[in-house]
Design a protein around this motif. Sequence first.
Motif, PDB file in Angstrom:
ATOM      1  N   VAL A  40      72.576  13.588  41.715  1.00  0.00           N
ATOM      2  CA  VAL A  40      71.836  14.291  40.664  1.00  0.00           C
ATOM      3  C   VAL A  40      70.521  13.575  40.382  1.00  0.00           C
ATOM      4  CG1 VAL A  40      71.894  14.907  38.219  1.00  0.00           C
ATOM      5  CG2 VAL A  40      73.900  15.290  39.640  1.00  0.00           C
ATOM      6  N   ALA A  41      70.551  12.244  40.291  1.00  0.00           N
ATOM      7  CA  ALA A  41      69.347  11.472  39.975  1.00  0.00           C
ATOM      8  C   ALA A  41      68.293  11.619  41.060  1.00  0.00           C
ATOM      9  CB  ALA A  41      69.704  10.003  39.779  1.00  0.00           C
ATOM     10  N   ARG A  42      68.710  11.614  42.321  1.00  0.00           N
ATOM     11  CA  ARG A  42      67.739  11.782  43.414  1.00  0.00           C
ATOM     12  C   ARG A  42      67.102  13.167  43.370  1.00  0.00           C
ATOM     13  NH1 ARG A  42      71.689   8.627  46.611  1.00  0.00           N
ATOM     14  NH2 ARG A  42      72.642  10.616  47.169  1.00  0.00           N
ATOM     15  N   GLY A  43      67.889  14.191  43.055  1.00  0.00           N
ATOM     16  CA  GLY A  43      67.329  15.539  42.953  1.00  0.00           C
ATOM     17  C   GLY A  43      66.330  15.662  41.821  1.00  0.00           C
ATOM     18  N   LEU A  44      66.683  15.135  40.665  1.00  0.00           N
ATOM     19  CA  LEU A  44      65.757  15.194  39.530  1.00  0.00           C
ATOM     20  C   LEU A  44      64.487  14.399  39.797  1.00  0.00           C
ATOM     21  CD1 LEU A  44      68.148  14.914  36.466  1.00  0.00           C
ATOM     22  CD2 LEU A  44      66.744  16.859  37.100  1.00  0.00           C
ATOM     23  N   ALA A  45      64.627  13.236  40.407  1.00  0.00           N
ATOM     24  CA  ALA A  45      63.453  12.414  40.705  1.00  0.00           C
ATOM     25  C   ALA A  45      62.531  13.125  41.689  1.00  0.00           C
ATOM     26  CB  ALA A  45      63.882  11.065  41.261  1.00  0.00           C
ATOM     27  N   ALA A  46      63.106  13.758  42.712  1.00  0.00           N
ATOM     28  CA  ALA A  46      62.282  14.501  43.675  1.00  0.00           C
ATOM     29  C   ALA A  46      61.543  15.643  42.987  1.00  0.00           C
ATOM     30  CB  ALA A  46      63.160  15.040  44.807  1.00  0.00           C
ATOM     31  N   GLY A  47      62.213  16.339  42.079  1.00  0.00           N
ATOM     32  CA  GLY A  47      61.575  17.447  41.367  1.00  0.00           C
ATOM     33  C   GLY A  47      60.474  16.993  40.433  1.00  0.00           C
ATOM     34  N   VAL A  48      60.692  15.896  39.735  1.00  0.00           N
ATOM     35  CA  VAL A  48      59.661  15.387  38.821  1.00  0.00           C
ATOM     36  C   VAL A  48      58.454  14.908  39.617  1.00  0.00           C
ATOM     37  CG1 VAL A  48      59.139  13.555  37.169  1.00  0.00           C
ATOM     38  CG2 VAL A  48      61.227  14.868  36.933  1.00  0.00           C
ATOM     39  N   PHE A  49      58.702  14.224  40.749  1.00  0.00           N
ATOM     40  CA  PHE A  49      57.579  13.785  41.586  1.00  0.00           C
ATOM     41  C   PHE A  49      56.756  14.988  42.042  1.00  0.00           C
ATOM     42  CE2 PHE A  49      55.937  13.352  45.913  1.00  0.00           C
ATOM     43  CZ  PHE A  49      54.985  12.368  45.697  1.00  0.00           C
ATOM     44  N   ALA A  50      57.420  16.008  42.576  1.00  0.00           N
ATOM     45  CA  ALA A  50      56.698  17.188  43.067  1.00  0.00           C
ATOM     46  C   ALA A  50      56.023  17.948  41.929  1.00  0.00           C
ATOM     47  CB  ALA A  50      57.656  18.104  43.826  1.00  0.00           C
ATOM     48  N   GLY A  51      56.612  17.919  40.744  1.00  0.00           N
ATOM     49  CA  GLY A  51      56.017  18.604  39.600  1.00  0.00           C
ATOM     50  C   GLY A  51      54.705  17.993  39.151  1.00  0.00           C
ATOM     51  N   MET A  52      54.468  16.743  39.493  1.00  0.00           N
ATOM     52  CA  MET A  52      53.220  16.078  39.112  1.00  0.00           C
ATOM     53  C   MET A  52      52.068  16.424  40.051  1.00  0.00           C
ATOM     54  SD  MET A  52      53.747  14.359  36.442  1.00  0.00           S
ATOM     55  CE  MET A  52      55.235  14.197  35.499  1.00  0.00           C
ATOM     56  N   LEU A  53      52.369  17.012  41.192  1.00  0.00           N
ATOM     57  CA  LEU A  53      51.315  17.331  42.155  1.00  0.00           C
ATOM     58  C   LEU A  53      50.609  18.626  41.769  1.00  0.00           C
ATOM     59  CD1 LEU A  53      53.247  16.537  45.443  1.00  0.00           C
ATOM     60  CD2 LEU A  53      51.678  15.066  44.200  1.00  0.00           C
ATOM     61  N   PRO A  54      49.300  18.708  41.935  1.00  0.00           N
ATOM     62  CA  PRO A  54      48.565  19.921  41.571  1.00  0.00           C
ATOM     63  C   PRO A  54      48.582  20.965  42.686  1.00  0.00           C
ATOM     64  CG  PRO A  54      47.017  18.248  42.230  1.00  0.00           C
ATOM     65  CD  PRO A  54      48.374  17.625  42.289  1.00  0.00           C
ATOM     66  N   LEU A  55      49.732  21.230  43.239  1.00  0.00           N
ATOM     67  CA  LEU A  55      49.884  22.194  44.320  1.00  0.00           C
ATOM     68  C   LEU A  55      50.710  23.370  43.810  1.00  0.00           C
ATOM     69  CD1 LEU A  55      50.734  19.623  47.105  1.00  0.00           C
ATOM     70  CD2 LEU A  55      48.519  20.655  46.646  1.00  0.00           C
ATOM     71  N   PHE A  56      50.061  24.254  43.081  1.00  0.00           N
ATOM     72  CA  PHE A  56      50.747  25.372  42.457  1.00  0.00           C
ATOM     73  C   PHE A  56      51.408  26.231  43.527  1.00  0.00           C
ATOM     74  CE2 PHE A  56      46.835  24.461  40.058  1.00  0.00           C
ATOM     75  CZ  PHE A  56      47.431  23.868  38.973  1.00  0.00           C
ATOM     76  N   ARG A 152      71.302   5.760  34.262  1.00  0.00           N
ATOM     77  CA  ARG A 152      71.836   5.108  33.069  1.00  0.00           C
ATOM     78  C   ARG A 152      72.464   6.101  32.098  1.00  0.00           C
ATOM     79  NH1 ARG A 152      69.833   0.049  30.861  1.00  0.00           N
ATOM     80  NH2 ARG A 152      69.099  -1.184  32.610  1.00  0.00           N
ATOM     81  N   LEU A 153      71.833   7.264  31.907  1.00  0.00           N
ATOM     82  CA  LEU A 153      72.262   8.174  30.855  1.00  0.00           C
ATOM     83  C   LEU A 153      73.326   9.179  31.285  1.00  0.00           C
ATOM     84  CD1 LEU A 153      68.870   8.980  29.108  1.00  0.00           C
ATOM     85  CD2 LEU A 153      70.643   7.395  28.385  1.00  0.00           C
ATOM     86  N   LEU A 154      73.287   9.633  32.522  1.00  0.00           N
ATOM     87  CA  LEU A 154      74.190  10.702  32.942  1.00  0.00           C
ATOM     88  C   LEU A 154      75.666  10.323  32.848  1.00  0.00           C
ATOM     89  CD1 LEU A 154      74.203  13.601  33.854  1.00  0.00           C
ATOM     90  CD2 LEU A 154      74.115  12.820  36.210  1.00  0.00           C
ATOM     91  N   PRO A 155      76.085   9.125  33.261  1.00  0.00           N
ATOM     92  CA  PRO A 155      77.511   8.798  33.088  1.00  0.00           C
ATOM     93  C   PRO A 155      77.957   8.827  31.632  1.00  0.00           C
ATOM     94  CG  PRO A 155      76.503   7.265  34.606  1.00  0.00           C
ATOM     95  CD  PRO A 155      75.398   8.077  34.016  1.00  0.00           C
ATOM     96  N   THR A 156      77.118   8.349  30.740  1.00  0.00           N
ATOM     97  CA  THR A 156      77.450   8.362  29.313  1.00  0.00           C
ATOM     98  C   THR A 156      77.542   9.794  28.796  1.00  0.00           C
ATOM     99  OG1 THR A 156      76.272   6.282  29.075  1.00  0.00           O
ATOM    100  CG2 THR A 156      76.762   7.489  27.057  1.00  0.00           C
ATOM    101  N   LEU A 157      76.580  10.635  29.170  1.00  0.00           N
ATOM    102  CA  LEU A 157      76.598  12.029  28.728  1.00  0.00           C
ATOM    103  C   LEU A 157      77.810  12.763  29.271  1.00  0.00           C
ATOM    104  CD1 LEU A 157      72.827  12.971  29.104  1.00  0.00           C
ATOM    105  CD2 LEU A 157      74.107  12.641  26.996  1.00  0.00           C
ATOM    106  N   ARG A 158      78.134  12.533  30.531  1.00  0.00           N
ATOM    107  CA  ARG A 158      79.306  13.189  31.120  1.00  0.00           C
ATOM    108  C   ARG A 158      80.589  12.718  30.447  1.00  0.00           C
ATOM    109  NH1 ARG A 158      78.239  13.340  37.654  1.00  0.00           N
ATOM    110  NH2 ARG A 158      77.013  15.250  37.648  1.00  0.00           N
ATOM    111  N   GLN A 159      80.705  11.440  30.161  1.00  0.00           N
ATOM    112  CA  GLN A 159      81.895  10.917  29.510  1.00  0.00           C
ATOM    113  C   GLN A 159      82.048  11.523  28.113  1.00  0.00           C
ATOM    114  OE1 GLN A 159      81.782   6.714  28.868  1.00  0.00           O
ATOM    115  NE2 GLN A 159      83.990   6.537  28.639  1.00  0.00           N
ATOM    116  N   ARG A 160      80.968  11.592  27.371  1.00  0.00           N
ATOM    117  CA  ARG A 160      80.997  12.189  26.037  1.00  0.00           C
ATOM    118  C   ARG A 160      81.369  13.664  26.116  1.00  0.00           C
ATOM    119  NH1 ARG A 160      75.599  11.812  22.903  1.00  0.00           N
ATOM    120  NH2 ARG A 160      75.964   9.632  23.341  1.00  0.00           N
ATOM    121  N   PHE A 161      80.802  14.380  27.110  1.00  0.00           N
ATOM    122  CA  PHE A 161      81.100  15.792  27.276  1.00  0.00           C
ATOM    123  C   PHE A 161      82.572  15.999  27.604  1.00  0.00           C
ATOM    124  CE2 PHE A 161      81.591  19.471  30.067  1.00  0.00           C
ATOM    125  CZ  PHE A 161      81.103  20.466  29.249  1.00  0.00           C
TER     126      PHE A 161
END
Length: 178
Positions: A40-56, A152-161
Amino acid sequence: MVPLPLFEHPRRFRWQQNLRRSVRYYYLRLMRSHGSTEHVARGLAAGVFAGMLPLFGGQMIIAVGLALLLRGNKPLAALATWVSNPFTYVPLFWFNFQVGWWLLGQPSLVLTGVDSWSSVLEQGGQMATILMFGSVWVGVVAGLLTYSLCLRLLPTLRQRFRRRSLMAAVDAPAPPRL
């Protein structure tokens, strides 16, 4: 008699309800997914990186391609590109341009005294290069921050959920909050 805003027609806010339902749906899918936290973290990181590019229009393609290479979650990568959207384009790309300007240490850009189309294209090319350079570096930093925060956050959120879901399934009273 003036109608109270409490009793306004419910269709007026239907788009807000639809947005809220969509966000909740994807949140529940993320919490219930059996994929690893790293996936999940790798997917989100890839999306955030690509979202910063000005390639609409190309951001999602780049995000899914990066998620394939990094073995990340592809739907989340595509969804994370919406970190840049029509409401955030101008401030985000202005910031990226300023970062590129600072990193490249460029002299001041003079936009006056345009003599010909070639000078306009030259200055536009210089500005595009600065913007792309800054966007890549901001994307790398934002992607790495997203990756580390998600780890860091996803395991805590999943455990709480899961704990809340278990309590709701058993119909046990909630423990007192401190």
